[in-house]
Design an enzyme around this catalytic site. Structure first.
Site, short mmCIF file in Angstrom:
data_model
loop_
_atom_site.label_atom_id
_atom_site.label_comp_id
_atom_site.label_asym_id
_atom_site.label_seq_id
_atom_site.Cartn_x
_atom_site.Cartn_y
_atom_site.Cartn_z
N TYR A 55 20.68 -45.53 -49.88
CA TYR A 55 21.51 -44.59 -50.66
C TYR A 55 22.61 -43.98 -49.80
CZ TYR A 55 18.01 -45.00 -54.34
OH TYR A 55 17.17 -45.50 -55.31
N ARG B 150 15.07 -27.64 -66.19
CA ARG B 150 16.17 -28.40 -65.59
C ARG B 150 17.51 -27.88 -66.11
NH1 ARG B 150 19.95 -30.69 -64.20
NH2 ARG B 150 20.35 -32.89 -63.75
N ARG C 83 6.24 -39.51 -60.39
CA ARG C 83 7.16 -38.86 -61.33
C ARG C 83 6.44 -38.20 -62.50
NH1 ARG C 83 12.80 -40.35 -61.49
NH2 ARG C 83 13.33 -40.65 -59.32
N ASP D 160 13.22 -34.30 -53.87
CA ASP D 160 13.74 -35.66 -53.99
C ASP D 160 13.91 -36.26 -52.60
OD1 ASP D 160 14.91 -37.48 -56.25
OD2 ASP D 160 16.14 -37.80 -54.48
N ARG E 55 11.73 -35.84 -66.84
CA ARG E 55 12.41 -35.72 -68.14
C ARG E 55 11.57 -36.08 -69.35
NH1 ARG E 55 17.37 -38.99 -65.91
NH2 ARG E 55 15.54 -39.82 -64.86
O1 CP3 Z 1 7.05 -35.87 -59.95
C1 CP3 Z 1 7.38 -36.43 -58.89
O2 CP3 Z 1 7.16 -37.63 -58.64
C2 CP3 Z 1 8.00 -35.59 -57.78
C3 CP3 Z 1 9.40 -35.58 -57.67
C4 CP3 Z 1 10.21 -36.82 -57.28
C5 CP3 Z 1 11.52 -37.02 -57.80
N1 CP3 Z 1 12.06 -38.10 -57.16
C6 CP3 Z 1 12.17 -36.18 -58.82
C7 CP3 Z 1 13.36 -36.69 -59.53
C8 CP3 Z 1 9.96 -37.84 -56.38
C9 CP3 Z 1 8.69 -38.13 -55.57
C10 CP3 Z 1 11.15 -38.64 -56.29
C11 CP3 Z 1 11.28 -39.79 -55.39
C12 CP3 Z 1 12.52 -40.59 -55.43
N2 CP3 Z 1 13.80 -40.15 -55.65
C13 CP3 Z 1 12.58 -41.97 -55.09
C14 CP3 Z 1 11.39 -42.82 -54.67
C15 CP3 Z 1 10.56 -43.26 -55.81
C16 CP3 Z 1 11.25 -44.18 -56.76
O3 CP3 Z 1 11.43 -43.74 -57.92
O4 CP3 Z 1 11.61 -45.31 -56.39
C17 CP3 Z 1 13.92 -42.37 -55.20
C18 CP3 Z 1 14.46 -43.76 -54.96
C19 CP3 Z 1 14.69 -41.21 -55.54
C20 CP3 Z 1 16.17 -41.11 -55.69
C21 CP3 Z 1 16.55 -40.69 -57.05
N3 CP3 Z 1 16.35 -39.42 -57.56
C22 CP3 Z 1 17.19 -41.46 -58.03
C23 CP3 Z 1 17.60 -42.92 -57.88
C24 CP3 Z 1 17.36 -40.64 -59.14
C25 CP3 Z 1 18.09 -40.99 -60.41
C26 CP3 Z 1 17.28 -41.81 -61.32
C27 CP3 Z 1 16.60 -40.91 -62.31
O5 CP3 Z 1 15.42 -41.13 -62.59
O6 CP3 Z 1 17.31 -40.01 -62.81
C28 CP3 Z 1 16.79 -39.38 -58.85
C29 CP3 Z 1 16.72 -38.19 -59.74
C30 CP3 Z 1 15.39 -37.57 -59.95
N4 CP3 Z 1 14.45 -37.32 -58.98
C31 CP3 Z 1 14.89 -37.05 -61.19
C32 CP3 Z 1 13.64 -36.51 -60.93
C33 CP3 Z 1 12.72 -35.81 -61.90
C34 CP3 Z 1 15.65 -37.05 -62.51
C35 CP3 Z 1 16.86 -36.20 -62.42
C36 CP3 Z 1 17.04 -35.15 -63.48
O7 CP3 Z 1 16.09 -34.50 -63.93
O8 CP3 Z 1 18.19 -34.94 -63.83
#
Ligand code: CP3
Length: 350
Positions: free
Chosen positions: A157, A44, A31, A81, A35
């Site tokens: 999910y 975003r 990540r 994602d 944000r």
């Molecule tokens: O920079 C990176 O790592 C690349 C992008 C990336 C994202 N999600 C962007 C993201 C990667 C590799 C993921 C993986 C991901 N997504 C996982 C596996 C890793 C982990 O964290 O356990 C999972 C379970 C998800 C599912 C997911 N996506 C959730 C549960 C959420 C909400 C929680 C949160 O942090 O908001 C997301 C949203 C998400 N994916 C965001 C980002 C940058 C935030 C959303 C936003 O900007 O509004």
């Protein structure tokens, strides 16, 4: 071990996979785009919705590049994602502001019949287009990591319809109707293979499979829903794209680490924060590339304790095939200066 061709061998991130010791270790953070960066929040907001950001190659490439420009990581990770896969298969997926993902849940075979591999083409190609654009725009020395969620974690999910603390809906379906649940896992496995393969064809140098909820399963269930599908993905990708390193991230599954590595055939393993350093050392001594495992909350907290722990992890892994990373993703309130500080620390002390 992986053979690297000409260009790839310039990328330090890839050297441990070719059996080459690297000091200081390569560094990137899960990540690393997100944000905690003001420049991410700006793009975003422009994109409107999170999925729109994932499916707009120009914007997805831009947010992938932001942390590379700021911190000079050894690897970029594609901005996308894990829930792009069910979305592309036809499930309704939304990201609610401040609440995380919401999906129309798939609870039985009738629901499952609405998803199809044949629907994925357009959305998967948008992601491949982001990868191709990134490979053109990234500095030559920066590796590009593609990724997907592991079928088990994505299924949690898909079935629950949202994140959950115990993954009970998916675990329950797996016990109630293992053959039906196996059909969901098989579809996610096939889709993941196509998704990853498209990323490699477009220019990804390495792949990571995120199994964030691997730690919630009993050992027999772990075998069937984590090991088997991951092994299938690894085997298919190795067959189609020999030489592309694959890293598994079975979060919360340190007791199964050895079995996971041996049975899936991954080249590298990402270790979460609860994985003891001696377990990481043992895996690396066995020839597996190990990545990890700084606590993201310590990164957020900063201070001397952060420096000491970075040093401790680097020391423990000196001389071993190791990539510095966190044990899980960066959390939103992390000060960007703490990130700059650990990159510098790893590079000068590692
Ligand atoms: O920079 C990176 O790592 C690349 C992008 C990336 C994202 N999600 C962007 C993201 C990667 C590799 C993921 C993986 C991901 N997504 C996982 C596996 C890793 C982990 O964290 O356990 C999972 C379970 C998800 C599912 C997911 N996506 C959730 C549960 C959420 C909400 C929680 C949160 O942090 O908001 C997301 C949203 C998400 N994916 C965001 C980002 C940058 C935030 C959303 C936003 O900007 O509004």
């Amino acid at each position: 071990m992986c053979d690297l061709d000409g260009e790839a061998s310039e990328r330090r991130f890839l050297l441990p996979f070719a059996g080459k010791a690297v000091s200081p270790p390569p560094v990137w953070l899960m990540r690393q785009a997100g944000r905690y960066l003001p420049e991410y929040r700006k793009v975003r907001a422009e994109a409107g919705s999170f999925l729109k950001l994932c499916y707009t190659p120009e914007l997805a490439a831009e947010v992938t590049l932001q942390p590379i420009r700021r911190f000079g990581f050894d690897a970029a990770i594609l901005f996308s994602d894990i829930l792009v896969v069910p979305d592309a298969l036809g499930q309704v997926v939304r990201f609610e502001e401040g609440e995380g993902p919401r999906l129309d849940p798939i609870r039985d075979l009738e629901d499952l019949s609405r998803l199809a591999l044949s629907k994925t083409g357009t959305k998967f190609s948008l992601v491949s287009e982001t990868v191709a654009r990134l490979r053109r725009e990234l500095p030559g020395e920066t590796a590009l990591i593609g990724f997907c969620g592991a079928p088990w974690t994505v299924a949690t999910y898909v079935v629950e319809g949202r994140g959950s603390s115990d993954q009970s809906a998916a675990r329950h379906w797996a016990y109630r109707d293992p053959d039906g649940f196996a059909q969901l896992i098989a579809l996610l496995t096939e889709a993941s293979i196509e998704y990853l393969s498209g990323q490699v064809r477009a220019g990804a140098d390495a792949l990571q499979i995120f199994d964030s909820w691997a730690g919630s399963l009993a050992d027999d269930q772990f075998e069937r829903w984590v090991i088997d599908p991951t092994a299938k993905i690894v085997q298919a990708i190795r067959g189609r794209h020999p030489g592309v390193p694959i890293i598994g991230f079975p979060r919360g599954a340190a007791p199964f680490l050895r079995r996971y590595v041996d049975a899936t055939g991954v080249h590298g393993v990402s270790c979460d924060t609860s994985c003891p350093l001696d377990v990481m050392q043992a895996a690396a001594q066995g020839g597996t590339v190990v990545q990890g495992n700084l606590d993201p909350l310590l990164l957020m907290a900063g201070g001397d304790a952060l420096d000491l722990r970075v040093d401790r992890i680097c020391e423990a892994m000196t001389g071993l095939p190791f990539i510095f990373n966190l044990g899980h993703g960066i959390v939103p309130n992390t000060p960007p200066e703490n990130v700059a500080r650990i990159v510098e620390r790893v590079r000068t002390k590692g």
